[in-house]
Every structure is written in C-alpha cells, then in structure tokens.
Design an enzyme around this catalytic site. Structure first.
Site, PDB file in Angstrom:
ATOM      1  N   ASP A 176       0.828  -1.212   0.000  1.00  0.00           N
ATOM      2  CA  ASP A 176       0.000   0.000   0.000  1.00  0.00           C
ATOM      3  C   ASP A 176       0.864   1.266   0.000  1.00  0.00           C
ATOM      4  O   ASP A 176       1.985   1.258   0.519  1.00  0.00           O
ATOM      5  CB  ASP A 176      -0.914  -0.022   1.234  1.00  0.00           C
ATOM      6  N   ASN A 181     -11.012  -2.523  -5.485  1.00  0.00           N
ATOM      7  CA  ASN A 181     -10.249  -1.555  -6.286  1.00  0.00           C
ATOM      8  C   ASN A 181     -10.911  -1.213  -7.639  1.00  0.00           C
ATOM      9  O   ASN A 181     -10.532  -0.234  -8.283  1.00  0.00           O
ATOM     10  CB  ASN A 181      -8.806  -2.029  -6.523  1.00  0.00           C
TER      11      ASN A 181
HETATM   12  C1  IPE Z   1      -5.463  -2.667  -0.382  1.00  0.00           C
HETATM   13  O1  IPE Z   1      -5.085  -1.335  -0.524  1.00  0.00           O
HETATM   14  C2  IPE Z   1      -5.407  -3.369  -1.704  1.00  0.00           C
HETATM   15  C3  IPE Z   1      -4.079  -3.511  -2.301  1.00  0.00           C
HETATM   16  C4  IPE Z   1      -2.946  -3.198  -1.746  1.00  0.00           C
HETATM   17  C5  IPE Z   1      -4.066  -4.094  -3.617  1.00  0.00           C
HETATM   18  P1  IPE Z   1      -6.190  -0.168  -0.677  1.00  0.00           P
HETATM   19  O2  IPE Z   1      -5.440   1.107  -0.715  1.00  0.00           O
HETATM   20  O3  IPE Z   1      -7.086  -0.470  -1.804  1.00  0.00           O
HETATM   21  O4  IPE Z   1      -7.004  -0.356   0.682  1.00  0.00           O
HETATM   22  P2  IPE Z   1      -7.878   0.701   1.476  1.00  0.00           P
HETATM   23  O5  IPE Z   1      -8.831   1.280   0.502  1.00  0.00           O
HETATM   24  O6  IPE Z   1      -6.946   1.727   2.024  1.00  0.00           O
HETATM   25  O7  IPE Z   1      -8.525  -0.098   2.560  1.00  0.00           O
HETATM   26  C1  IPE Z   2      -1.594   0.263  -3.417  1.00  0.00           C
HETATM   27  O1  IPE Z   2      -1.305   1.637  -3.392  1.00  0.00           O
HETATM   28  C2  IPE Z   2      -1.814  -0.261  -4.816  1.00  0.00           C
HETATM   29  C3  IPE Z   2      -3.193  -0.663  -5.120  1.00  0.00           C
HETATM   30  C4  IPE Z   2      -4.189  -0.645  -4.271  1.00  0.00           C
HETATM   31  C5  IPE Z   2      -3.459  -1.132  -6.473  1.00  0.00           C
HETATM   32  P1  IPE Z   2      -2.465   2.707  -3.468  1.00  0.00           P
HETATM   33  O2  IPE Z   2      -2.819   2.960  -4.893  1.00  0.00           O
HETATM   34  O3  IPE Z   2      -3.608   2.288  -2.597  1.00  0.00           O
HETATM   35  O4  IPE Z   2      -1.776   4.005  -2.870  1.00  0.00           O
HETATM   36  P2  IPE Z   2      -2.323   4.910  -1.699  1.00  0.00           P
HETATM   37  O5  IPE Z   2      -2.638   4.000  -0.550  1.00  0.00           O
HETATM   38  O6  IPE Z   2      -3.563   5.602  -2.231  1.00  0.00           O
HETATM   39  O7  IPE Z   2      -1.218   5.870  -1.410  1.00  0.00           O
HETATM   40 MG    MG Z   3      -4.012   2.448  -0.600  1.00  0.00          MG
END
Ligand code: IPE
Ligand code: IPE
Ligand code: MG
Length: 246
Positions: free
Chosen positions: A30, A78
């Site tokens: 993340d 997502n």
């Molecule tokens: C969790 O991260 C999913 C992945 C790392 C693929 P998100 O960024 O989507 O999760 P939330 O929305 O903060 O819970």
């Molecule tokens: C994790 O990083 C990757 C996916 C969920 C695909 P994020 O895209 O959630 O990045 P942040 O958490 O918004 O910084």
């Molecule tokens: Mg995230």
C-alpha cells in the site's frame, strides 16, 4: 527504547534465524499513490515503481529462505477507482506478466494468481494462465499474486463450489473447506506486512491469516526494501506465538 530503535536500524540478515523464518508472508503493498504524490510524480508512476519493488522483495524472500509470498496487487474493491487508473493497472499487469515470464521460469519460481477470474479481460486471463502453466513445475519459491482478490468473495466462492459438489459429506470440517479456497494446499500465512501506515486488512486473506503476526510500517510500498523485510521478519522472530496455550 532508543537503544532498541538503534539496534533495529542496524539489523542485517545475520540477526535472523534463517531456520525459523515465516513459511508464508503476505504483503499488503500500500501507498503507491502517496509515494508518487510526495515526489510530484503522476500517481501511476507509483504503481510502476511498486512492481519493481515487488521484484526486489521476491529476491529478498528467496535469500531469506521464505518459501511463500502472497502479494496483494488488486482487490475486489479496487474496481471502484477511476476507470483510467484501473485500466492502467490492468495494462501494467499484462506488461509485467509478459516481461517477467522468462526470468520467473529461469529463477525456478512457481506463480499462482489468486482471486476471482470473472471480470478479468480475456487477454490478461490468457497471460495469467500462461504464467501459471509455465511455472507449475517450479519449486524454488512460490509467488502468489492476489489479483481481483477479496476474502469474502473467496469464502462465498468456496461455499458455492461446495454446494454443487455431488459427493460432499453431510458435515464439513476445516480440512474439507480449505480445499475450496483459492489458496488450497498452501500453508497458512504466518506474517502479514502492510506498508504505508494503514492498519487494516482490507479484505485480504482473512481465513489464512487467522493466526498470523502483523507488522505495520509507515514506509510507502515503492520504497520498501530488503532491510525493511529483514526488520519485519526480526519482529516476527521476537514475538511470543502462543496459539491459545499458556
Ligand atoms: C489494499 O489497498 C489493496 C491492495 C494493496 C491491492 P487499498 O489502498 O485499496 O485499501 P484501502 O482502501 O486503504 O482499505
Ligand atoms: C496500493 O497503493 C496499490 C493498489 C491498491 C493497487 P495505493 O494505490 O492504494 O496508494 P495509496 O494508498 O492511495 O497511497
Ligand atoms: Mg491504498
């Protein structure tokens, strides 16, 4: 406390007991977008760098004798992101699977793609199947890419598969149930790592992590390194895992 922090900073591979590393690590990768924003880069640059980080962490896991790595790449939630980001991610998965196939085969890595197949476009599906088929006999390291993955979907899918089983027993137990999970046959997750400072599971491997240890780090995924992995494993090795016993 400062002494501990100082010590933690200087941790190296030799501080770990390589005969007692977690067998299966799950990582919630993340913070890609925040990493990009911090550097004034387009958000997709964070996802691109994230792929490079995953590759390095796979090599680091191999060095540390960790057998299974499950990496959360795209959750069932997502899909709610802007369509151009979703499209970028799907293209990035395609490009990565195409480009990394040869090296994964050479490096003796077995790849499994874990998640719901419905909703994935046919080109990506073909590449996923290709990757799984061409690495199926590899046994050097196990990489699970969790793509269109959600624990609730996995559990519901398992129940539905059981419902159509002709010879199912009248009562099911854990051993039977687990055969219907996407992760059938894989060992339980022993360590969950989440980067970026968030402290939640976000629908990741709920069943498999029932007795896992959790390590949260403020570092954004694109800058997570082998030294951070070593620190997480070191924390794991210094926990008292009781499993309900005294
Ligand atoms: C969790 O991260 C999913 C992945 C790392 C693929 P998100 O960024 O989507 O999760 P939330 O929305 O903060 O819970
Ligand atoms: C994790 O990083 C990757 C996916 C969920 C695909 P994020 O895209 O959630 O990045 P942040 O958490 O918004 O910084
Ligand atoms: Mg995230």
């Amino acid at each position: 406390m400062f002494k501990d922090l100082f010590k933690a900073k200087k941790l190296t591979e030799s501080d770990l007991d390589l005969t007692a590393v977690p067998r299966h690590i799950a990582i919630i990768m993340d913070g890609n977008r925040r990493w990009a924003r911090k550097r004034r880069l387009p958000r997709n640059a964070g996802h691109q760098k994230g792929v490079k980080t995953l590759k390095q962490i796979c090599y680091a896991c191999k060095d540390l004798k960790i057998q299974y790595l499950s990496a959360y790449a795209f959750s069932t939630e997502n899909w709610q992101r802007p369509v151009n980001e979703v499209n970028f991610l799907m293209d990035l998965f395609k490009k990565t699977f195409r480009e990394e196939l040869e090296e994964l085969v050479e490096e003796n890595v077995r790849v499994r793609i874990i998640g719901r197949r419905e909703g994935i476009d046919t080109n990506l599906l073909r590449l996923m199947e290709d990757l799984e088929r061409k690495t199926v006999t590899n046994d050097g390291f196990n990489l699970n890419i969790c793509l269109n993955y959600g624990s609730r979907a996995e559990i519901i899918d398992a129940v539905n598969k059981i419902l159509v089983e002709k010879n199912r027993p009248r009562e099911i137990d854990e051993e039977y149930f687990e055969k219907f999970l996407y992760t059938s046959g894989l060992p339980d997750v022993e360590l969950v790592i989440r980067t970026s400072g968030e402290q939640r599971l976000s629908n990741f491997l709920l069943y498999q992590s029932a007795y896992a240890e959790f390590v949260f780090t403020p570092i954004y995924w694109p800058e997570f390194s082998k030294k951070d992995l070593i620190r997480a494993v070191w924390e794991f090795q210094n926990r008292d895992r009781r499993f309900g016993r005294i």
